[in-house]
Scaffold this motif. Sequence first.
Motif, PDB file in Angstrom:
ATOM      1  N   TRP A   1       0.834  -1.203   0.000  1.00  0.00           N
ATOM      2  CA  TRP A   1       0.000   0.000   0.000  1.00  0.00           C
ATOM      3  C   TRP A   1       0.872   1.257   0.000  1.00  0.00           C
ATOM      4  O   TRP A   1       0.561   2.227  -0.693  1.00  0.00           O
ATOM      5  N   VAL A   2       1.932   1.243   0.793  1.00  0.00           N
ATOM      6  CA  VAL A   2       2.812   2.406   0.865  1.00  0.00           C
ATOM      7  C   VAL A   2       3.409   2.705  -0.510  1.00  0.00           C
ATOM      8  O   VAL A   2       3.496   3.870  -0.939  1.00  0.00           O
ATOM      9  N   SER A   3       3.818   1.677  -1.219  1.00  0.00           N
ATOM     10  CA  SER A   3       4.436   1.865  -2.536  1.00  0.00           C
ATOM     11  C   SER A   3       3.507   2.587  -3.505  1.00  0.00           C
ATOM     12  O   SER A   3       3.923   3.493  -4.229  1.00  0.00           O
ATOM     13  N   VAL A   4       2.243   2.196  -3.528  1.00  0.00           N
ATOM     14  CA  VAL A   4       1.322   2.836  -4.468  1.00  0.00           C
ATOM     15  C   VAL A   4       0.933   4.230  -3.982  1.00  0.00           C
ATOM     16  O   VAL A   4       0.762   5.156  -4.787  1.00  0.00           O
ATOM     17  N   LEU A   5       0.828   4.414  -2.666  1.00  0.00           N
ATOM     18  CA  LEU A   5       0.462   5.737  -2.151  1.00  0.00           C
ATOM     19  C   LEU A   5       1.537   6.776  -2.429  1.00  0.00           C
ATOM     20  O   LEU A   5       1.228   7.933  -2.742  1.00  0.00           O
TER      21      LEU A   5
ATOM     22  N   ARG B   1       0.701  10.028  -4.414  1.00  0.00           N
ATOM     23  CA  ARG B   1       0.835  11.263  -3.637  1.00  0.00           C
ATOM     24  C   ARG B   1       2.319  11.548  -3.418  1.00  0.00           C
ATOM     25  O   ARG B   1       2.873  11.263  -2.348  1.00  0.00           O
ATOM     26  N   PRO B   2       3.003  12.072  -4.429  1.00  0.00           N
ATOM     27  CA  PRO B   2       4.460  12.250  -4.341  1.00  0.00           C
ATOM     28  C   PRO B   2       4.902  13.204  -3.240  1.00  0.00           C
ATOM     29  O   PRO B   2       6.074  13.207  -2.871  1.00  0.00           O
TER      30      PRO B   2
ATOM     31  N   GLU C   1       4.817   8.865   6.172  1.00  0.00           N
ATOM     32  CA  GLU C   1       3.486   9.472   6.129  1.00  0.00           C
ATOM     33  C   GLU C   1       2.496   8.566   5.402  1.00  0.00           C
ATOM     34  O   GLU C   1       1.333   8.431   5.815  1.00  0.00           O
ATOM     35  N   ALA C   2       2.949   7.931   4.328  1.00  0.00           N
ATOM     36  CA  ALA C   2       2.083   7.000   3.607  1.00  0.00           C
ATOM     37  C   ALA C   2       1.699   5.822   4.489  1.00  0.00           C
ATOM     38  O   ALA C   2       0.569   5.315   4.421  1.00  0.00           O
TER      39      ALA C   2
ATOM     40  N   LEU D   1      -6.780   9.489  -0.275  1.00  0.00           N
ATOM     41  CA  LEU D   1      -6.497  10.472  -1.337  1.00  0.00           C
ATOM     42  C   LEU D   1      -6.985  11.881  -1.015  1.00  0.00           C
ATOM     43  O   LEU D   1      -6.766  12.803  -1.796  1.00  0.00           O
ATOM     44  N   GLY D   2      -7.647  12.044   0.130  1.00  0.00           N
ATOM     45  CA  GLY D   2      -8.155  13.362   0.502  1.00  0.00           C
ATOM     46  C   GLY D   2      -7.024  14.319   0.854  1.00  0.00           C
ATOM     47  O   GLY D   2      -5.865  13.910   1.029  1.00  0.00           O
TER      48      GLY D   2
END
Length: 207
Positions: A148-152, A156-157, A163-164, A203-204
């Motif tokens: 999940w962290v990898s895609v976040l 969200r760069p 933080e991710a 994504l908010g």
Amino acid sequence: MTLEQQVTGATPGATPASPRRRSRRDEILEIAVGLFAARGYHGVSMDDIGSAAGVTGPALYHHFAGKEAMLAAALTPVSQGLLDGGRQRVAEHTGQPQAILESLIDFHVDFALAHPAVIALHLHELDRLPDEPRRQIRRLQRLYVEEWVSVLTVLRPGLDAGEARVLAHAAFGLMNSTPFLGGEVDRRRRAALLRAATLAALLGPVS
């Protein structure tokens, strides 16, 4: 079908047309999971499990060494199944981070709605396990979080990995709320609400 196979949608050693029949061991394990979730690990004896399964307590030892073994048998394959299933969904949408995230959310929400008792065990009873299986489960969980962290961090760069990770764990809190949800909302609507809330949380806007 075992819990792990239900998570991943796979049935090792069998074709999709001929799924493996659930064994007596699987049935007993499912009963034990339900009792542990309802009464707590220490509130359930081997005799209680045997009575619910229609066998004598001592007969259970043909399948499991004891309650700890039952708990490990319930939690370890599920953690592995979540990791395997998560990786599969990442691979199915290579180069499409939004599709990966949505697929991961669908996957986890479906699991959480199907297995609230297992979610409850993870939340409340994991520390009952001996060190080695507990470490193994924690490692599998960390690896799953990293998917999940990898895609976040791609979507969200502006977020760093730490933080991710915070957002990922917050999302799991939403999706893993299923043991506490009542039945006043039908399953399809519950799934839609959980998916929308999780996507919004991930994504908010973050100040």
